[in-house]
Design an enzyme around this catalytic site. Structure first.
Site: not given
Length: 300
Positions: A201, A259
């Site tokens: 990611r 995040c």
């Protein structure tokens, strides 16, 4: 004091115990809680109790002090009573509760290292009994599950402590350092900004949740999965210290973490604290960063 607690130590203490089981994309954690939990635990809903509704602030923005205070009081949290939080195993969701309680001023919050799985592996019982705010339990049809017997379950329930009466916790923000988007962008120049998501990611190869893939330019990839052992317990302080030191996060350097939406980044902050490194959290994280199309995006 360590921010972690072992199952054996928890079984011998009187605390307010919050079950924070949650998975991105479901199923709802309340279902797992109803199937069995540590005696005395009450369910804390990450989506409702530990976050405001999603929006420009991100997918899990911080709730107001008033909303968080009301939620914690409903769950029996008081400032004068220690709180222990746990999830299924790796403390990802539990770390969010730990960070939130610390941020809003609770003085004594710990995470059950290894979560429910570690509790069960230690031979301790689970139950379907749900504490009410009068200090009694609403008994389910099968009050105890797991390998231990009913007598052991009763003992553990007394040791861990039920929620008891409604709490008196007063939420005062500012107990933990935070970053907004501009401060996160500045930190890559003046310190170290850690990206707690999975490496793929970070690189922008996949993005299963947010509409834009990639990372904040200058951020360093530090997936939270590397903070824990295969069973879900955190690595040792020495292991974590070496891990973070090798990517530039050392005492004396300004460190921040983000995040996707501020959940796993709290896990990173917790791991950093275990390692003896203070770090700020960017609560909005990537889901907030990408709401402004003028902010740069990096891949690779």
């Amino acid at each position: 004091m360590s921010p972690l607690i072992t199952p054996e130590s928890l079984a011998a203490e009187q605390v307010t115990l919050l079950d924070v089981r949650w998975r991105l994309g479901g199923p709802p954690g309340i279902e797992a809680y109803r199937e069995g939990h540590i005696p005395g635990a009450v369910f804390c809903d990450l989506e409702k109790d530990l976050a405001a509704p999603p929006g420009v602030g991100g997918r899990h923005p911080l709730p107001s002090a008033g909303d968080f205070q009301a939620a914690m009081r409903r769950l029996g949290v008081s400032a004068g009573r220690p709180v222990v939080v746990y999830d299924e195993a790796d403390s990802t969701a539990a770390a969010r509760a730990w960070w939130m309680l610390r941020y809003f001023g609770h003085p004594d919050v710990r995470v059950l290292d290894g979560g429910l799985h570690a509790w069960v592996r230690a031979g301790l019982p689970i139950t379907k009994d749900v504490p009410d705010l009068a200090g009694t339990a609403a008994t389910a049809s099968d009050s105890n599950a797991g390998a231990a017997g009913a007598a052991g379950a009763a003992g553990a329930a007394g040791a861990a402590g039920a929620a008891g009466a409604a709490g008196d916790f007063m939420a005062v923000p500012g107990g933990m350092p935070v970053l907004d988007a501009d401060q996160a962008a500045e930190l890559v120049e003046t310190g170290v900004l850690l990206d707690a998501r999975a490496a793929e990611r970070y690189r922008g190869e996949v993005e299963p949740v947010d509409p834009v893939a990639g990372h904040i330019p200058g951020a360093v990839s530090a997936p939270t999965g590397q903070n824990v052992e295969p069973g879900g317990r955190f690595h040792t302080r020495e292991f974590l210290s070496e891990r973070f030191n090798t990517i530039g996060a050392v005492p004396g350097v300004s460190v921040g973490a983000y995040c996707g939406s501020g959940v796993t980044a709290a896990h990173e902050v917790l791991a950093l604290e275990i390692a003896g490194i203070s770090a700020a959290l960017y609560p909005g994280s990537w889901s907030n960063w990408i709401t402004d199309p003028t902010r740069p995006v990096a891949t690779g």
